[in-house]
Structures are given as structure tokens and as C-alpha cells.
Design a protein around this motif. Sequence first.
Motif, PDB file in Angstrom:
ATOM      1  N   UNK A  54       0.838  -1.209   0.000  1.00  0.00           N
ATOM      2  CA  UNK A  54       0.000   0.000   0.000  1.00  0.00           C
ATOM      3  C   UNK A  54       0.868   1.252   0.000  1.00  0.00           C
ATOM      4  N   UNK A  55       1.876   1.280   0.875  1.00  0.00           N
ATOM      5  CA  UNK A  55       2.739   2.460   0.946  1.00  0.00           C
ATOM      6  C   UNK A  55       3.568   2.641  -0.319  1.00  0.00           C
ATOM      7  N   UNK A  56       4.092   1.548  -0.856  1.00  0.00           N
ATOM      8  CA  UNK A  56       4.952   1.658  -2.032  1.00  0.00           C
ATOM      9  C   UNK A  56       4.160   2.003  -3.296  1.00  0.00           C
ATOM     10  N   UNK A  57       2.953   1.484  -3.422  1.00  0.00           N
ATOM     11  CA  UNK A  57       2.120   1.850  -4.563  1.00  0.00           C
ATOM     12  C   UNK A  57       1.737   3.328  -4.493  1.00  0.00           C
ATOM     13  N   UNK A  58       1.423   3.805  -3.299  1.00  0.00           N
ATOM     14  CA  UNK A  58       1.093   5.220  -3.132  1.00  0.00           C
ATOM     15  C   UNK A  58       2.293   6.084  -3.493  1.00  0.00           C
ATOM     16  N   UNK A  59       3.472   5.689  -3.020  1.00  0.00           N
ATOM     17  CA  UNK A  59       4.686   6.428  -3.357  1.00  0.00           C
ATOM     18  C   UNK A  59       4.920   6.415  -4.859  1.00  0.00           C
ATOM     19  N   UNK A  60       4.739   5.269  -5.484  1.00  0.00           N
ATOM     20  CA  UNK A  60       4.933   5.134  -6.920  1.00  0.00           C
ATOM     21  C   UNK A  60       4.044   6.100  -7.706  1.00  0.00           C
TER      22      UNK A  60
END
Length: 217
Positions: free
Chosen positions: A62-68
Motif C-alpha cells: 500500500x505504501x509503495x504503490x502510493x509512493x509510486x
Amino acid sequence: MYNLGLVTIVIIAANVMMSFKGFSDRGFFEKYKFNVGSIKAGEQIRMLSSGFLHADVTHLLFNMFTLYFFAGSVVSVLGSFKFIVIYFASLIFGNLLSLYFHKDEPWYSAIGASGAVTGILYAAILLQPDMSLYMFFIPIPIPGYVFGIGYLLYSIYGMKNKVGNIGHDAHFGGAIGGYVVTLIMMPSLFQTDLGYIALLAIPIVILFVLHKTGKLN
């Protein structure tokens, strides 16, 4: 053109590697997570390292997709170096706010890149306030600034009512960090987007007032 930047890939890779190390090594996880008692005892490295640990794969994704999805907007406008500054400033500011609100709770612990990621999200909204966000449960696009205000108001609600096992204060602190540092780096926004800046400041003012009046707890 969307410009993710090598720096974003490196940060995502660091999150993945440290998180998976924490998944398999409980001692490593405990040593580097955010913990008020340990930080006050001098283990300041936890202020940084905790931002690269996650509770599980879902939390990490969730965090990495949001960052992406939001990193490219910041890298494209400000460049990789300023992106890094905003990312780590938001991470630290989020943890500082958590430390402040939980200073009398030595047992309080937290992990995750949410503060840093929220800071990047708010930087992206400031840089492109007319962006539209699409939420899977809402069939219409949401203006970025509306999402930003709503998210911070929900974070205040979560802090006040202790909603879920979520570090709402770290999210809020990260958002403030992204907001402030972005404005310092690009003061021209005060000429071009003053109205949006003022709107995004409303939840910050509300948090300050609630805290000063003792109504946050």
C-alpha cells in the motif's frame, strides 16, 4: 511526461529489503522499529529506520504503490535531490509528531513509511493542485486539494478517537513536513496557488487549536 526517477526506485527497493528482513528476523524488527522508550533512551536511529519497516506485505505494498503514483509529480517539478529532502523530512517530522503526542507512553511503537509517503503525496498536491485522484470505491475523480483536506481531517479524527491500529499522528506530521518543505523549496507557489495553500492549511490550524485547548485527547 511521468518521471519516476532512479531515487524513487532506490527508496522503494530499500523499503522492500528492510521490510522483508524484518518479516523474517524478529530481533532486527524490534531493534529498529519506532519505540518511544528506546528513542528517549538515546536510540535515535529508530526515528529513521522505522520508516523502512512494515507490519506485513499488504502494509508494504500500500505504501509503495502510493509512493509510486505520486513520486513522479514531485521529481518532475523539483528534481531528485529535493524529492529526497522532502521524503526524509516528512519521515522525520511524522515520527517527531508521534514522539511528541506519545512522549509519556514508553511502550508506544510504530513502523511504516506512511509519514514519508504522505509528505510526498502532499507535496504533489501542492505542486499540482488541480490533479484528480481516483478512488476505487468512488466512481468520480476527486480534486487533489479536496482529498488532502479530507485526509488530514480524518487523521485528526483518528488521533482524537484512536481509530484503528494506525499512526494517524505520523501521517499528519508527514503531511505537514511535505507541506512546509515544499513551500520553502518553491516559494513561487505563494504567488500562483495561494488559495490552495490556505485551504490545505485549515486542518493544520484545526489540529493546533484542538491541541492548545486540550480537546485533542
